[in-house]
Write an enzyme that holds these catalytic residues in place. Structure first.
Site, PDB file in Angstrom:
ATOM      1  CB  SER A 215       4.702 -42.673 -44.537  1.00 63.78           C
ATOM      2  OG  SER A 215       5.139 -42.997 -45.829  1.00 63.78           O
TER       3      SER A 215
ATOM      4  CG  HIS B 101       3.411 -47.141 -47.766  1.00 65.34           C
ATOM      5  ND1 HIS B 101       4.651 -47.291 -47.190  1.00 65.34           N
ATOM      6  CD2 HIS B 101       3.091 -45.824 -47.646  1.00 65.34           C
ATOM      7  CE1 HIS B 101       5.061 -46.117 -46.730  1.00 65.34           C
ATOM      8  NE2 HIS B 101       4.141 -45.214 -46.998  1.00 65.34           N
TER       9      HIS B 101
END
Length: 331
Positions: free
Chosen positions: A86, A189
């Site tokens: 991430s 996300h």
């Protein structure tokens, strides 16, 4: 072949940067980066409590700064592969010379603030879905109107979306599955983060990236990206796209990686790699938690490191600070 990994949000712990400030120039570096990030990185890494560093706007630049600070004390030119989970991918991009460290910190600050703002638009969340058949798990997540936001390897998928969908998933999980709500601000996300992606894209448009000088694995699909502009576009797209850490680990295997170092705050990614790549041929792993772990990390690099993966960019702000002497600090 050796890989260096940069952890993502959720790996932070109160005070984890305290021992790193004993190294020469470390505190000055963090103060400089704090101005770019818009947060006090020294305070966040040393005296802030768990609630404060759980704030997305603060956590994301803190994690990128921690990884870059530690990497300055390693011979990174001998590291062939990097990957980040991430927001950690911003740090990884700096490690391979695709972004200046300052640009990575700036983008992390924008990313964190804008994702926090997107979380405030409507109540959403995330939950770890542990165990079960992967196809059944993803089908159940979709059936409840949720998104598989993270696929972290064997037996771990993170579902994200509306709170009522998460509650229904927890109440009616697939067989042999445990659902654990995560203490996060919202559905990272997923399409809920579209405003943050748009804001990050605007800032990224003013940055000129370089082509990576070594292998960098993309969270989007686990593939190596060798074009700087494409990498920057993927980093922006990643805000709303699932994190495919499972595919990144599969690529580590296919590349023949034999050694892994996780940068601070280390532990989470090392655990995933250890579980996923267990058995014969499993890589040696060093978790770089404090400066006391630097000798072990350097020794692992000496045995598994290589300059493979493309020509080294000698102008990279990180590779040019390479220090192989354990007693020498970066400038």
């Amino acid at each position: 072949m050796l890989a260096v990994l940069c952890p993502g949000q959720g790996s932070q712990k109160p005070g984890f940067l305290t021992p790193w400030l004993d190294l020469p120039d470390a505190e000055a570096r963090l103060h400089s980066w704090s101005e770019l990030a818009g947060v006090d990185l020294v305070h966040l890494g040393t005296t802030a409590d768990a609630d404060e560093i759980r704030d997305t706007a603060r956590t994301q630049p803190l994690l990128v700064a921690a990884a870059l600070l530690a990497a300055e004390h390693l011979p990174m030119r001998q590291v062939a592969v990097t990957a980040g989970h991430s927001v950690g991918e911003l740090g990884a991009a700096a490690l391979v010379g695709a972004l200046p460290a300052e640009a990575a910190i700036t983008l992390a600050g924008v990313r964190g603030r804008e994702m926090a703002a997107a979380c405030a638009l409507e109540p959403t969340g995330m939950a770890a879905v542990l165990g079960g058949d992967p196809d059944e798990v993803t089908a159940a997540i979709s059936a409840h109107g949720l998104h598989a936001a993270n696929r972290n390897g064997k037996g771990q998928v993170v579902a994200a979306g509306a709170l009522d969908g998460l509650e229904k998933l927890a109440a009616e999980p697939p067989e042999r599955v445990r659902v654990v709500r995560l203490q996060v601000a919202g559905a990272f996300h997923t399409p809920y983060m579209a405003p943050a992606e748009a804001a990050l894209a605007t800032v990224a448009a003013g940055i000129t990236p370089s082509d990576p000088d070594r292998i960098l694995l993309s969270n989007l699909d686990g593939t190596a990206v060798d074009n700087g502009r494409e990498l920057l576009e993927r980093l922006v797209r990643q805000v709303t796209a699932p994190v495919r850490w499972d595919l990144c680990m599969a690529t580590l295997t296919s590349l023949g990686v034999t050694g892994v170092i996780e940068l601070p705050p280390a532990g989470t990614l090392a655990g995933l790699v250890k579980r996923e790549l267990a058995g014969a041929g499993a890589p040696e792993i060093v978790t770089l938690k404090t400066p006391d772990d630097l000798p072990a990390a350097r020794e692992l690099i000496a045995r598994h490191g290589t300059t493979a993966g493309g020509p080294v960019n000698e102008n990279s702000p990180l590779t040019s600070r390479d220090n192989t002497d354990a007693g020498e600090a970066s400038s």
